[in-house]
Motif scaffolding. Structure first.
Motif, PDB file in Angstrom:
ATOM      1  N   GLN A 290       0.838  -1.199   0.000  1.00  0.00           N
ATOM      2  CA  GLN A 290       0.000   0.000   0.000  1.00  0.00           C
ATOM      3  C   GLN A 290       0.870   1.244   0.000  1.00  0.00           C
ATOM      4  OE1 GLN A 290      -2.642   0.241   3.350  1.00  0.00           O
ATOM      5  NE2 GLN A 290      -3.642   2.119   2.642  1.00  0.00           N
ATOM      6  N   PRO A 291       0.935   1.954  -1.123  1.00  0.00           N
ATOM      7  CA  PRO A 291       1.781   3.157  -1.182  1.00  0.00           C
ATOM      8  C   PRO A 291       1.270   4.265  -0.276  1.00  0.00           C
ATOM      9  CG  PRO A 291       1.127   2.414  -3.385  1.00  0.00           C
ATOM     10  CD  PRO A 291       0.284   1.665  -2.406  1.00  0.00           C
ATOM     11  N   ASP A 292       2.200   5.033   0.231  1.00  0.00           N
ATOM     12  CA  ASP A 292       1.899   6.268   0.959  1.00  0.00           C
ATOM     13  C   ASP A 292       2.303   7.409   0.028  1.00  0.00           C
ATOM     14  OD1 ASP A 292       1.700   8.439   2.609  1.00  0.00           O
ATOM     15  OD2 ASP A 292       3.334   7.858   3.944  1.00  0.00           O
ATOM     16  N   HIS A 293       1.336   7.909  -0.759  1.00  0.00           N
ATOM     17  CA  HIS A 293       1.638   8.912  -1.782  1.00  0.00           C
ATOM     18  C   HIS A 293       1.911  10.270  -1.158  1.00  0.00           C
ATOM     19  CE1 HIS A 293       0.654   6.217  -5.063  1.00  0.00           C
ATOM     20  NE2 HIS A 293      -0.496   5.923  -4.486  1.00  0.00           N
ATOM     21  N   ARG A 294       3.071  10.843  -1.473  1.00  0.00           N
ATOM     22  CA  ARG A 294       3.425  12.160  -0.951  1.00  0.00           C
ATOM     23  C   ARG A 294       3.834  13.116  -2.070  1.00  0.00           C
ATOM     24  NH1 ARG A 294       6.572  10.906   4.785  1.00  0.00           N
ATOM     25  NH2 ARG A 294       5.149   9.272   5.489  1.00  0.00           N
ATOM     26  N   ASP A 295       3.484  12.764  -3.292  1.00  0.00           N
ATOM     27  CA  ASP A 295       3.807  13.607  -4.446  1.00  0.00           C
ATOM     28  C   ASP A 295       2.727  14.653  -4.655  1.00  0.00           C
ATOM     29  OD1 ASP A 295       1.827  12.733  -6.841  1.00  0.00           O
ATOM     30  OD2 ASP A 295       2.247  11.037  -5.520  1.00  0.00           O
TER      31      ASP A 295
END
Length: 325
Positions: A290-295
């Motif tokens: 599960q990615p933790d998107h910070r873009d």
């Protein structure tokens, strides 16, 4: 013309000129003066600078022009080398490599009308959008915030273009007061799309004030704003395991590391450019976890799908993340 996004084309610096205080304009053309790859309003170029840095600059000219690319570069007070190199070392007739234009700030051609909000050098992608609106006879208005008129790039052309459509906010003429983001949002019509580019504080203020009309707001971030730390699953340390499926390796990404930094520390050299989550150069396919998107560039749909992430800033919400590397 190749469709390979990693293709690098040598371009000639055909002209460099001063546009405003600490702002220079660079015109780039093909070595044979032939046609360049097409672009759309809001697109940027990825330039390989002579000092080894890779930087992205928005294209400001009319996208109907195929013989040149125009960029404007502000000299940043805290430059990490890019703007300082262009202002101090780049010269006419120099040759510089560039990747084909990419667009993370697409203008919706079907919108009824457009409100553009620019801060400082953030006027550059907005100019290309205004050119498109003018050429296609589409209704638009511009709110342009600058510290002083000396630093206002393209002040005269914009003032002459259509004074009724251009609203200036000059901070040093307003007693140091910044643009009122709430007033901007309150002026937005229900059928109007707002495109904003400029310093992070300006864009964050517009984003926060416009939370109720978020579907009408579009941003081009030069640098990712500070974000609160997301919840971290697993052992609570903030670290996670990174499985590299193609190479068959497993790495540990520590709490203080980015995925990119962990890969570099292990001897790998994945493609990257901004290290700030604003350009998509390092976009990588997620195979499990599960990615933790910070873009600042993936759409809500892409984030929800969870099948890609930007390794320069994003992390993992699961104890392990598997990537196509």
């Amino acid at each position: 013309m190749t469709n390979n996004p990693l293709y690098q084309q040598p371009l000639r610096v055909s002209r460099i000129s001063a546009e405003a205080k600490d702002v220079c304009v660079v015109e780039l053309t093909a070595l044979d003066n032939g046609e360049l790859a097409p672009f759309t309003p809001g697109a940027h170029l990825e330039l390989m600078l002579g000092n080894g840095l890779i930087r992205h600059y928005s294209l400001l000219n009319d996208c109907s022009e195929r013989h040149r690319y125009l960029i404007a570069v502000g000299l940043s007070e805290d430059s990490r080398g890019g703007s300082r190199f262009i202002h101090g070392s780049l010269r006419q007739n120099d040759v510089i490599n560039a990747r084909p234009p990419r667009n993370n700030f697409e203008l919706d051609p079907h919108a009824e009308r457009y409100c553009f909000v620019a801060g400082g050098i953030g006027i550059t992608p907005i100019l290309a959008m205004i050119h498109w609106c003018q050429r296609n006879n589409r209704p638009w208005r511009l709110i342009y915030s600058v510290r002083s008129l000396q630093r206002a790039a393209y002040y005269e052309p914009l003032s002459q273009l259509d004074p009724a459509r251009v609203q200036w906010h000059v901070t040093d003429q307003q007693g140091g007061r910044h643009l009122d983001a709430r007033a901007v949002i309150d002026s937005l019509a229900s059928d109007e799309q707002l495109y904003c580019c400029g310093p992070s504080p300006l864009m964050s203020a517009i984003r926060d004030a416009g939370a109720a009309v978020a579907s009408q707001l579009h941003f081009e971030w030069f640098a990712a704003p500070a974000q609160p730390e997301a919840e971290t699953l697993g052992d609570g340390s903030g670290a996670f395991d990174l499985q590299l499926l193609r190479s068959g390796r497993t790495l540990r990404v520590e709490a203080e590391q980015s995925i990119l930094e962990a890969l570099e520390a292990s001897g790998l050299e994945p493609p990257f450019a901004c290290r700030a989550g604003v350009c998509r150069t390092c976009e990588t396919r997620v195979c499990a976890g599960q990615p933790d998107h910070r873009d600042m560039v993936l759409s809500d749909e892409e984030r929800a799908a969870g099948d890609c992430l930007l390794i320069c800033v994003s992390r993992s919400l699961s104890p392990s993340l598997a990537l196509d590397l």
